[in-house]
Scaffold this motif. Structure first.
Motif, PDB file in Angstrom:
ATOM      1  N   ASP A  43      29.989  35.049  42.129  1.00 28.45           N
ATOM      2  CA  ASP A  43      28.994  35.986  41.592  1.00 28.45           C
ATOM      3  C   ASP A  43      29.645  36.974  40.623  1.00 28.45           C
ATOM      4  N   TYR A  44      30.933  37.234  40.835  1.00 27.93           N
ATOM      5  CA  TYR A  44      31.682  38.189  40.018  1.00 27.93           C
ATOM      6  C   TYR A  44      32.943  37.522  39.513  1.00 27.93           C
ATOM      7  N   ARG A  45      33.473  38.093  38.437  1.00 26.66           N
ATOM      8  CA  ARG A  45      34.731  37.621  37.869  1.00 26.66           C
ATOM      9  C   ARG A  45      35.703  38.795  37.780  1.00 26.66           C
ATOM     10  N   LEU A  46      36.952  38.487  38.039  1.00 23.62           N
ATOM     11  CA  LEU A  46      38.042  39.448  37.937  1.00 23.62           C
ATOM     12  C   LEU A  46      39.047  38.885  36.941  1.00 23.62           C
ATOM     13  N   VAL A  47      39.289  39.622  35.859  1.00 26.90           N
ATOM     14  CA  VAL A  47      40.230  39.199  34.826  1.00 26.90           C
ATOM     15  C   VAL A  47      41.488  40.048  34.971  1.00 26.90           C
ATOM     16  N   VAL A  48      42.632  39.376  35.086  1.00 25.52           N
ATOM     17  CA  VAL A  48      43.896  40.093  35.245  1.00 25.52           C
ATOM     18  C   VAL A  48      44.933  39.556  34.274  1.00 25.52           C
ATOM     19  N   ALA A  49      45.941  40.368  34.052  1.00 29.35           N
ATOM     20  CA  ALA A  49      47.155  39.948  33.363  1.00 29.35           C
ATOM     21  C   ALA A  49      48.270  40.031  34.389  1.00 29.35           C
ATOM     22  N   VAL A  50      49.206  39.084  34.339  1.00 26.51           N
ATOM     23  CA  VAL A  50      50.282  39.045  35.321  1.00 26.51           C
ATOM     24  C   VAL A  50      51.625  38.964  34.608  1.00 26.51           C
ATOM     25  N   ASP A  51      52.544  39.816  35.041  1.00 29.48           N
ATOM     26  CA  ASP A  51      53.939  39.693  34.633  1.00 29.48           C
ATOM     27  C   ASP A  51      54.653  39.106  35.842  1.00 29.48           C
ATOM     28  N   PHE A  52      54.854  37.801  35.825  1.00 33.66           N
ATOM     29  CA  PHE A  52      55.433  37.120  36.986  1.00 33.66           C
ATOM     30  C   PHE A  52      56.854  37.583  37.260  1.00 33.66           C
ATOM     31  N   GLU A  53      57.628  37.836  36.208  1.00 35.82           N
ATOM     32  CA  GLU A  53      59.013  38.247  36.375  1.00 35.82           C
ATOM     33  C   GLU A  53      59.128  39.583  37.110  1.00 35.82           C
TER      34      GLU A  53
END
Length: 95
Positions: free
Chosen positions: A58-68
């Motif tokens: 029903d909802y969306r969550l947009v993220v950015a990830v710095d895996f390091e």
């Protein structure tokens, strides 16, 4: 981003987001493949954008990830309908 305040499903959305946050805060993701192993329905948009389905999509969550550095930045949260109106590669929190 539309406010979740006052929505009839606000408690369910909050619970779903809290559950995601609890999992993400202890995750040891090394790359996007690790994210996909845990969240099969997550969409890897590019190196800087991952979209998670929240509360049964029903909802969306947009993220950015710095895996390091093991850092996750929330870029956008909204309804699936509102998600269809954004450019997921450019949206920022507060837009």
């Amino acid at each position: 981003m539309a406010s979740l305040s006052g929505r009839k499903d606000q408690p369910a959305v909050k619970a779903a987001l809290d559950a995601w946050f609890d999992e993400a805060s202890t995750a040891a993701w090394k790359n996007s493949a690790d994210v996909k192993r845990r969240y099969a329905t997550a969409s890897i948009i590019n190196a800087e954008r991952i979209v998670f389905n929240i509360k049964g999509n029903d909802y969306r969550l947009v993220v950015a990830v710095d895996f390091e550095k093991a850092i996750v930045w929330i870029k956008w949260i909204g309804t699936h309908r509102d998600y269809d109106k954004i450019d997921v590669t450019k949206v920022r929190y507060g837009n």
